[in-house]
Design an enzyme around this catalytic site. Structure first.
Site, mmCIF file in Angstrom:
data_model
loop_
_atom_site.group_PDB
_atom_site.id
_atom_site.type_symbol
_atom_site.label_atom_id
_atom_site.label_comp_id
_atom_site.label_asym_id
_atom_site.label_seq_id
_atom_site.Cartn_x
_atom_site.Cartn_y
_atom_site.Cartn_z
ATOM 1 N N ARG A 1 0.860 -1.189 0.000
ATOM 2 C CA ARG A 1 0.000 0.000 0.000
ATOM 3 C C ARG A 1 0.892 1.234 0.000
ATOM 4 O O ARG A 1 1.832 1.333 0.793
ATOM 5 C CB ARG A 1 -0.878 -0.030 1.236
ATOM 6 C CG ARG A 1 -1.957 1.016 1.230
ATOM 7 C CD ARG A 1 -2.766 0.946 2.506
ATOM 8 N NE ARG A 1 -3.538 -0.283 2.616
ATOM 9 C CZ ARG A 1 -3.895 -0.831 3.781
ATOM 10 N NH1 ARG A 1 -3.549 -0.267 4.922
ATOM 11 N NH2 ARG A 1 -4.586 -1.935 3.803
ATOM 12 N N ARG B 1 -1.600 6.671 9.518
ATOM 13 C CA ARG B 1 -1.624 6.198 8.134
ATOM 14 C C ARG B 1 -1.748 7.362 7.159
ATOM 15 O O ARG B 1 -1.712 8.518 7.545
ATOM 16 C CB ARG B 1 -2.822 5.258 7.963
ATOM 17 C CG ARG B 1 -2.914 4.131 8.979
ATOM 18 C CD ARG B 1 -2.155 2.939 8.524
ATOM 19 N NE ARG B 1 -2.293 1.798 9.399
ATOM 20 C CZ ARG B 1 -3.170 0.810 9.229
ATOM 21 N NH1 ARG B 1 -4.050 0.862 8.257
ATOM 22 N NH2 ARG B 1 -3.185 -0.229 10.045
ATOM 23 N N LYS C 1 -3.665 1.151 14.897
ATOM 24 C CA LYS C 1 -3.580 2.066 13.757
ATOM 25 C C LYS C 1 -4.235 3.407 14.076
ATOM 26 O O LYS C 1 -5.100 3.493 14.958
ATOM 27 C CB LYS C 1 -4.251 1.432 12.543
ATOM 28 C CG LYS C 1 -5.700 1.072 12.721
ATOM 29 C CD LYS C 1 -6.175 0.286 11.502
ATOM 30 C CE LYS C 1 -7.509 -0.390 11.749
ATOM 31 N NZ LYS C 1 -7.876 -1.313 10.706
ATOM 32 N N LYS D 1 -5.868 6.932 12.056
ATOM 33 C CA LYS D 1 -6.245 7.427 10.724
ATOM 34 C C LYS D 1 -6.770 8.857 10.812
ATOM 35 O O LYS D 1 -7.570 9.168 11.698
ATOM 36 C CB LYS D 1 -7.340 6.541 10.128
ATOM 37 C CG LYS D 1 -6.895 5.116 9.898
ATOM 38 C CD LYS D 1 -8.044 4.272 9.391
ATOM 39 C CE LYS D 1 -7.567 2.870 9.030
ATOM 40 N NZ LYS D 1 -8.671 2.016 8.589
ATOM 41 N N CYS E 1 -14.920 -3.507 -0.067
ATOM 42 C CA CYS E 1 -13.493 -3.724 0.235
ATOM 43 C C CYS E 1 -12.961 -4.865 -0.638
ATOM 44 O O CYS E 1 -13.720 -5.504 -1.359
ATOM 45 C CB CYS E 1 -13.321 -4.065 1.698
ATOM 46 S SG CYS E 1 -13.861 -5.747 2.065
ATOM 47 N N CYS F 1 -7.401 -11.018 0.986
ATOM 48 C CA CYS F 1 -7.412 -10.576 2.375
ATOM 49 C C CYS F 1 -7.558 -11.757 3.318
ATOM 50 O O CYS F 1 -8.515 -12.531 3.231
ATOM 51 C CB CYS F 1 -8.548 -9.586 2.600
ATOM 52 S SG CYS F 1 -8.603 -9.118 4.325
ATOM 53 N N CYS G 1 -15.514 -8.633 6.081
ATOM 54 C CA CYS G 1 -15.423 -8.943 7.512
ATOM 55 C C CYS G 1 -15.708 -7.665 8.295
ATOM 56 O O CYS G 1 -15.758 -6.576 7.717
ATOM 57 C CB CYS G 1 -14.047 -9.513 7.854
ATOM 58 S SG CYS G 1 -12.795 -8.264 8.159
ATOM 59 N N CYS H 1 -13.219 -2.112 6.237
ATOM 60 C CA CYS H 1 -12.373 -1.241 5.413
ATOM 61 C C CYS H 1 -13.173 -0.310 4.497
ATOM 62 O O CYS H 1 -12.715 0.776 4.191
ATOM 63 C CB CYS H 1 -11.409 -2.075 4.581
ATOM 64 S SG CYS H 1 -10.240 -2.938 5.601
HETATM 65 S S1 SF4 Z 1 -13.021 -5.294 5.577
HETATM 66 FE FE1 SF4 Z 1 -12.169 -7.221 6.226
HETATM 67 S S2 SF4 Z 1 -12.307 -8.491 4.428
HETATM 68 FE FE2 SF4 Z 1 -12.537 -6.431 3.708
HETATM 69 S S3 SF4 Z 1 -10.444 -5.864 3.146
HETATM 70 FE FE3 SF4 Z 1 -10.842 -5.147 5.211
HETATM 71 S S4 SF4 Z 1 -10.019 -6.730 6.489
HETATM 72 FE FE4 SF4 Z 1 -10.269 -7.611 4.465
#
Ligand code: SF4
Length: 1528
Positions: free
Chosen positions: A1024, A1093, A1163, A1165, A1384, A1390, A1429, A1433
């Protein structure tokens, strides 16, 4: 009595009763044919057969995989074998049919496509020596199926039974043919004789040309009663034998060649008797008489209906005779077709002329012959010829007038009209031959919804390679064989698609052009033109005629000169003006061409050495490759072509590397000689989703089943390598070839890193050996230790079960036990009975499944019938979450794997050491609570409960320890990068590299498959960048593009935090990628990890000056908060010779004044939003800055909010998303300091003992807003001012063109979920690269993962628009829902993903768009987000509707977020799948359309109508959810 509803069932049942083996030919293994469903049902129920001693074996085979090849083996071993198929396979199976004709094989062929089949599938194969029976109704289908089997057994010859299934669609259900009747008709005694014979000595391959003989059923015994008629056939000469030899039918000669030999035949031992057409007639008669005597139903070789004195008749070889008969019956006096008869063949081959003359009333004077044969190669149709020959040669008849018609598709409503036409012509003075009736091409296109759906749902898959060819060669492209682009390569399309056909036409075309070139040369020398120009241009062109590029460039010039010349010489050349262009000529075909390479057109093309390009699309899915019969002769075309030595060969896969496909096609085109491109497009069903295709492709490529490579035999002349491997693995055969060719050793020398992969052999054996080795090594270790043995096996997803197991093993060892600890799947199951004490610890994955590394073990335990655990003691500890599934019916998933395996081991005779222990994440200490009670019981039961002197255990290593011990983030990263034996780095380093902006991941699509192959996971890295405010120059864009192509997986992700992310960078390419990023004056430091970040900033295209100033603040904050370690520079930016290659500054040192040695607890942000746009989601970050514009229009300062954050753990109520709280206003010059101070208070007060509780949001909530803010102000020495007023309107992007205050232009384009990639339909990545090469503007990445092309001066506008259009980047005409959606990454890269996100959300949106359209909501923006998940993100908790992955395919659904990101949403439903999502969303959208107030947003609407309560702030996120947990 049981009833039969359809013809598929009728035929399948008879086939099942009458066979040992049934080869079920299907479109794919997962798509049923009209027979296979029933066959499977019977087999599953173990239904008994009349022929097979046991249950018949059903072999399912794909229709494009040379299915009849599967017959040889069973036929040879005396098995009575049947095929169920559609007719599309028959023509290409002709070579097999010739060989199989002399065995009692039955093929039931449903004519294809039903409703309007082409009967040429049957007429084309009429001479292969089979007997052909036709049925036209449901009852007939059952009776003819039985006839076919009985006939095959009694005659020893192959029978094809064919029918158009559509004919019987409206038929009433019929009764099952009784088993007794079937038994009698089949003559099971004869069948037994056949079964006892083996034809090993008569190889099918060498038997061609052998006369067909009755080689069974000729002994005395077999000729036993009850059926006198069969007796005759079985031994004695049939009444027809004598006459058959002198039959007048030409076809009869075909099928009864050698009939005269019959006269001398007496017994099988002395001389087998050939089967004549009269024998077949005789047997048929006897079978039909049996059927008639028991059922009353009558059959004969030709079926005539109509008046006995008819003067005209219709002979039909086509669909729906029932309809014709009905029309005839209801004819009135006025109709041309009154008093006419209808005749259809039941026994089509052998063609029994006598039976036809018997059937046709003598009164018939005029006969219309209708043939539904579309692919016709002769002037007269085959049936017309049969009928003519019969009736003309018959002395007993006055030959009627015979008129042939070609029958097309008849609409029901036009049948009367059609018949009138037919008979009007027939009855006329001089009837016209060969008239066409109905629509030649079949039902009108677009008429049926099935077709429409098919076209809508599938074009992507089918067209990919054709589109690329088209894209590369456009008007120059010429595809020689008759393929429609729609189905290129995926379906075999018969004769015209064969390479021979195309090759012939290509050669003719080439010669034609050569002649033309000679003509041009001659013309250039004559003086036949009126102007001077043409001659010069023609000579120039003639010199370059074979060079595509030059010739095509000159062509329009030459044509123009000739056009204005006006002479007859010029006109003559212009008549063939297309030939001035040099075509790119291709033959396109499918892997069906791979079955008989030696004889195929591929061989001809290669052997000719001609400059012809072949593209061969292989559609066998990776997961079905093993199902293919090993004895099949499907050959590796690539290898075959390479062995030829003169051909360019490439193997590519569009869903793996698009670039490589382009490259291969261009190289093939440029190569002077034959070229073969093997292209992979795994394809199961019409409705395969692109995702399924992508996954199949990845497996195939990654595991070496479908390697990517290019082979140019002439490359070495140019000093280049002949073989270029573009993927990582290759399969054995190819490896052998290269080794032989000495290329392998060269390759290995040049790329030693491939060595291990290249020389490795694959398969489960490897896995076995590995398991054995691991276990033996353990045992060797345990030797010498005292105490009882204890084997601990774990299945673990996120490491808890594994860590627990390892700790248990350490503790056991400390107590003197001989402990061994490994993953369940690493343990050889066959050793389980030898273990004394086994402890199993398992987590719970997905919907109550075993974690990945225990699945095989569990499968083995579950299905094993011979594991005897009488001497084994065991216990289980299970980890789960009792609240993960709120619905009652799902509660049993809680700790299901643990409970299941406990019960199973007990059932296998194991004795429990202690009862199962259950760990529950809902307990105060999560699973540790239950474990704390369970472990002491275990020690007691093992007799080691009270052991003295147990040493203290070292505390577990935490992230904090790793950071502290890392020497300012160095760890052992450097050493890990050097280690070529693995694609991975150590666990500790995995934590540390995050601070450097890179994560280790593995391709989750491939995990299972690689594991089965004994390989480590497919590790790669995500990188990244750090790009404050998301602004990149065109040069930087090009550099990022190049890094992704050369070092990553060819795609880039624009992230939700406005930066570039690369995926699929393998370890060896990590350093070059980091250096490339640095060369582009970017960095990755602190892009991930427990640090501040990337700082975000609104993109604000309409106010560039304000954007510039705010962006400068973002950069200032970002730079101010950068870590200072030199580790980054040391590890990544020095080359192998230790030379400094850093470009972007060198001002870092080993002291972290701000962070200290342990950095932040979690983290951190920061984001900036510029009202009225909240496109960066200012409420969702640790610090959210709202830019405040001064009265002069310039940036004045910021309202600062703190404590927003998204990450949550499912069902853990202590975790929640939170929106930022207002601290107050700060001047622009001081904002970086204010941010720093907040970060420092968090550094010192954040919870370092629990990472799930370490974010700033919890620190503020725990300390109280005032206390926290007070500490910040104290540290800062300043106070926050009262916040200034501000107003947000939305958090989405504004698409399309906008002008800023300086007159510069900005275009916001839609990049779905931020993924920049090329596809055949949409070469987006190429387009952006080309724009970046010429534009003077800049690229702005938005927080919604889209892209703005900024600062375009008006003079460049038109050109820019043209380029955007050319690459289809100007399209923003999508539904507002799609434009407002965001996902995401999730699968496959991931590691935390529980469900798909980026790959799935677009599909879900598509499924909702119809409903939006219906309700007039297409233009209504609704913010919809999805993540794989709860890490969140894509900031799902602020969306109006959100889906967060819970298990694969299952999501939690949230509703009620604020439209401009100001309010959190709330859980509406847990663990729902697509079906339920659509069930909820569709009516809800309808309601929204009907009931919303003016201007009311969707998120507000669902709250007003009471579907969901509003979430006021993060701490009430879990309260009042719509779904109440149900008790068990
Ligand atoms: S929200 Fe969860 S599944 Fe989606 S990119 Fe982020 S860590 Fe991975």
């Amino acid at each position: 009595m049981a009833q039969v509803l359809g013809v598929g069932e009728a035929v399948a049942r008879i086939a099942y009763l009458s066979s040992d083996v049934i080869v079920s030919v299907q479109p794919s293994l997962s798509t049923d044919s009209e027979f296979s469903k029933f066959l499977r049902q019977y087999a599953d129920n173990k239904a008994s057969s009349l022929i097979c001693k046991d249950v018949p074996e059903i072999q399912h085979v794909r229709h494009n995989a040379d299915p009849l090849l599967s017959l040889y083996q069973p036929v040879r071993s005396g098995k009575i074998t049947t095929v169920t198929t559609d007719s599309s396979i028959l023509i290409k199976s002709i070579p097999h049919l010739y060989r199989l004709a002399q065995y009692p094989v039955v093929i039931h062929a449903s004519l294809h496509p039903a409703g309007f089949p082409d009967y040429s599938d049957i007429t084309s194969i009429r001479n292969v020596g089979f007997t052909f029976l036709q049925s036209n109704s449901l009852q007939e289908a059952q009776d003819m199926a039985l006839t076919a089997h009985a006939l095959a057994i009694r005659s020893g010859k192959g029978v094809i039974h064919f029918f158009d299934a559509a004919n019987s669609k409206a038929d009433q259900p019929i009764a099952h043919e009784s088993r007794q009747l079937v038994t009698e008709v089949l003559d099971t005694n004869l069948a037994r004789q056949y079964q006892s014979m083996s034809s090993d000595d008569t190889s099918l391959y060498v038997s061609e040309g052998r006369p067909q003989v009755r080689n069974i059923g000729l002994s005395e015994g077999a000729a036993a009663p009850p059926l006198p008629a069969v007796n005759g056939v079985s031994g004695a000469t049939s009444p027809h034998d004598q006459s058959s030899a002198s039959s007048s039918s030409s076809d009869r000669k075909n099928s009864s060649s050698g009939a005269s030999e019959a006269e001398s035949a007496t017994t099988v031992d002395s001389q087998p008797k050939p089967v004549s057409s009269d024998d077949i007639d005789f047997i048929c008669e006897s079978i039909w008489s049996q059927i008639r005597s028991q059922t009353g139903r009558k059959y004969s070789a030709f079926n005539y209906t109509g008046p006995a004195n008819a003067e005209s008749a219709l002979f039909l070889f086509g669909s729906d005779p029932g309809l014709f008969a009905a029309e005839f019956q209801s004819a009135t006096q006025a109709d041309f077709f009154r008093n006419v008869g209808l005749i259809t063949p039941v026994l089509y081959r052998p063609w029994l002329a006598e039976r036809l003359t018997e059937a046709l009333p003598r009164s018939v004077k005029r006969l219309a012959v209708l043939e539904q044969v579309r692919r016709r190669t002769t002037k007269w149709g085959p049936i017309l010829l049969d009928v003519l020959m019969t009736l003309k040669a018959s002395d007993s008849h006055q030959t009627p007038t015979i008129v042939g018609y070609q029958l097309g598709y008849l609409e029901y409503t036009t049948i009367t009209q059609a018949l009138s036409g037919i008979f009007q012509n027939l009855l006329s003075q001089s009837p016209i031959q060969n008239l066409e009736v109905g629509q030649h091409g079949g039902p009108r296109t677009g008429g049926t919804s099935v077709q429409n759906e098919f076209q809508l749902s599938q074009p992507k898959l089918e067209n990919a390679y054709m589109k690329i060819l088209d894209q590369l060669f456009s008007e120059r492209l010429h595809i020689a064989n008759a393929l429609t682009s729609k189905s290129a390569g995926v379906e075999d399309q018969g004769i015209k698609s064969s390479p021979e056909y195309g090759f012939g036409s290509l050669l003719a075309r080439k010669q034609h052009r050569q002649r033309f070139v000679s003509e041009v040369q001659a013309a250039a020398k004559t003086r036949g033109f009126t102007t001077d120009n043409p001659q010069k241009w023609l000579s120039q062109w003639a010199l370059s005629a074979t060079d595509a590029e030059k010739a095509n460039k000159l062509a329009p010039e030459v044509i123009q000169r000739l056009s204005i010349d006006g002479s007859s010489a010029a006109s003559k050349l212009l008549r063939s003006k297309g030939l001035f262009y040099k075509e790119s000529q291709w033959l396109v075909g499918s892997d069906a061409w791979a079955y008989d390479l030696g004889n195929s057109g591929i061989h001809h093309v290669l052997a000719s050495g001609e400059n012809v390009n072949m593209l061969i699309v292989d559609s066998t899915p990776y997961s079905e490759r093993a199902a293919q019969d090993a004895a099949r002769r499907k050959k590796d075309i690539g290898l075959y072509a390479m062995n030829f030595g003169n051909a360019y060969v490439a193997s590519c896969a569009v869903y793996s590397s698009y670039t490589q496909v382009l490259q291969a096609m261009m190289e093939a085109e440029a190569f002077d000689g034959p070229s073969v491109i093997m292209a992979y497009l795994p394809y199961n069903r019409e409705d395969d989703s692109p995702l399924a295709v992508l996954q199949e492709t990845k497996k195939a490529v990654d595991l070496g089943y479908w390697p990517l490579y290019r082979w140019d035999p002439k490359a070495e002349e140019k000093g280049e390598e002949a073989f270029k491997l573009d993927s990582e693995r290759i399969k054995k055969e190819l490896q052998e070839f290269l080794r032989r060719d000495n290329h392998m050793s060269q390759l290995m020398r040049r790329h030693p890193q491939f060595h291990a992969h290249l020389s490795e052999s694959y398969g489960s054996e490897v896995r076995k050996v590995q398991k054995r080795k691991a276990k033996d090594a353990y045992e060797a270790l345990l030797e010498g230790l005292q105490g009882a043995p204890m084997t601990i096996l774990f299945a673990s997803d996120n490491g808890n079960a594994e860590n627990l197991s390892k700790r248990l093993a350490r503790r056991g060892k400390a107590r003197g036990l001989k402990t061994m600890c490994m993953a369940m799947d690493d343990f050889p199951l066959e050793d389980l009975p030898n273990e004394e004490n086994v402890v199993l610890i398992t987590a719970t994955a997905g919907q109550g499944e075993f974690p990945q590394n225990g699945r095989n073990f569990w499968e083995g335990v579950k299905t094993s019938t011979d594991l005897d655990l009488a001497n084994t003691k065991f216990t289980v500890f299970a980890l789960g979450d009792s609240h993960y599934w709120p619905r009652k019916e799902d509660k049993h998933y809680y700790n299901k794997p643990g409970k299941d395996i406990f019960a199973r081991l007990q059932a296998l005779g194991g004795k429990q050491i202690i009862d199962i222990g259950l760990g529950d994440d809902q307990d105060p200490d999560q699973y540790q609570t239950g474990y704390g009670e369970w472990e002491p019981k275990l020690w007691d039961a093992m007799g080691v409960g009270n052991v003295e002197g147990i040493p203290d255990e070292p505390p577990p290593i935490t992230n904090e320890d790793i950071k502290a011990a890392s020497n300012f983030l160095r760890g052992t990263i450097e050493e890990g990068l050097q280690d070529a034996s693995t694609g991975a780095i150590s666990a500790g380093d995995q934590q540390l590299t995050k601070f450097h902006g890179t994560y280790m991941q593995d391709d989750r699509d491939l995990r299972d498959e690689r594991k089965a192959q004994g390989l480590e996971p497919a590790y790669s890295f995500m990188i990244r960048c750090r790009l404050p405010g998301g602004v990149a120059t065109p040069l930087q864009w090009q550099q990022m593009d190049a890094i992704s192509t050369e070092l990553g997986n060819e795609t880039m992700k624009l992230t939700t935090r406005q930066t570039f992310q690369f995926h699929g960078v393998v370890k060896g390419k990590l350093k070059p990628a980091m250096q490339g990023i640095n060369k582009a004056l970017m960095t990755t430091i602190a892009a991930c990890g427990d640090v501040n970040r990337n700082v975000m900033c609104s993109s604000l295209p309409e106010l560039s000056e304000l954007h510039r100033e705010t962006h400068a603040s973002a950069k200032k904050i970002s730079d101010h908060l950068l870590p200072s370690t030199t580790a980054y520079h040391e590890i990544w930016l020095k080359d192998d010779n230790d030379k400094n290659v850093q470009v972007a500054g060198n001002a870092v040192q080993d002291f972290e004044p701000m962070y200290g040695p342990t950095y932040l607890p979690r983290k951190f942000k920061i984001t900036i939003a510029i009202p009225p746009h909240n496109d960066t989601d200012v409420y969702a970050h640790d610090i959210g800055l709202i830019a405040i514009k001064g009265e002069d229009g310039h940036l004045k300062g910021f309202n600062l909010m703190a404590g927003g954050g998204m990450g949550v753990t499912h069902n853990m109520k202590k975790t929640y998303p939170q929106t930022g709280r207002m601290f107050g206003y700060v001047d622009r010059d001081a904002v970086h300091i204010a941010c720093e101070k907040i970060m420092l208070v968090q550094r010192d007060n954040g919870d370092r003992t629990n990472r799930k509780h370490a974010r700033l949001k919890y620190t503020i909530d725990d300390m109280g807003l005032d206390v926290f803010k007070g500490q910040v102000e104290e540290l800062w020495g300043e106070k926050f001012e009262e916040p200034k007023p501000f107003h947000f309107e939305s958090n989405i992007d504004t698409f399309g063109w906008q002008k800023d205050e300086r007159g510069l232009n900005h275009f916001t384009m839609f990049i779905e979920n931020g993924r920049i990639e090329d596809t055949a339909e949409f070469p987006m990545k190429t387009g952006l690269r080309e724009i970046a090469k010429v534009t003077k503007g800049e690229f702005r990445l938005t927080g919604n993962q889209h892209l703005i092309l900024s600062n375009i001066p008006s003079e460049e506008l038109e050109e820019t628009k043209a380029m955007l259009k050319k690459y289809k980047l100007d399209n923003t005409n999508f539904s507002a829902l799609r434009l407002s959606s965001s996902a995401c990454v999730a699968f496959p890269t991931c590691g935390l993903a529980m469900a798909e996100s980026e790959r799935y959300l677009p599909e879900l949106v598509t499924k909702l768009e119809g409903c939006l359209e219906e309700n007039g909501l297409r233009q209504e923006s609704i913010v919809m987000r999805m993540t794989g998940c709860p890490n969140g993100c894509a900031r799902p908790w602020l969306a109006e509707v959100a889906f967060v992955g819970k298990a694969y395919g299952a999501y939690n659904m949230y509703l009620g977020g604020g439209y401009h990101g100001q309010r959190l949403n709330k859980l509406f439903r847990s663990s729902i799948k697509e079906e339920e999502i659509l069930e909820i969303m569709k009516p809800l959208l309808k309601r929204y359309a009907l009931e919303r107030n003016e201007g009311e947003r969707f998120g507000d609407f669902v709250i007003r109508i009471g579907m969901i309560k509003a979430t006021r702030e993060g701490r009430d996120f879990h309260d009042d959810t719509a779904e109440v947990e149900e008790d068990e």
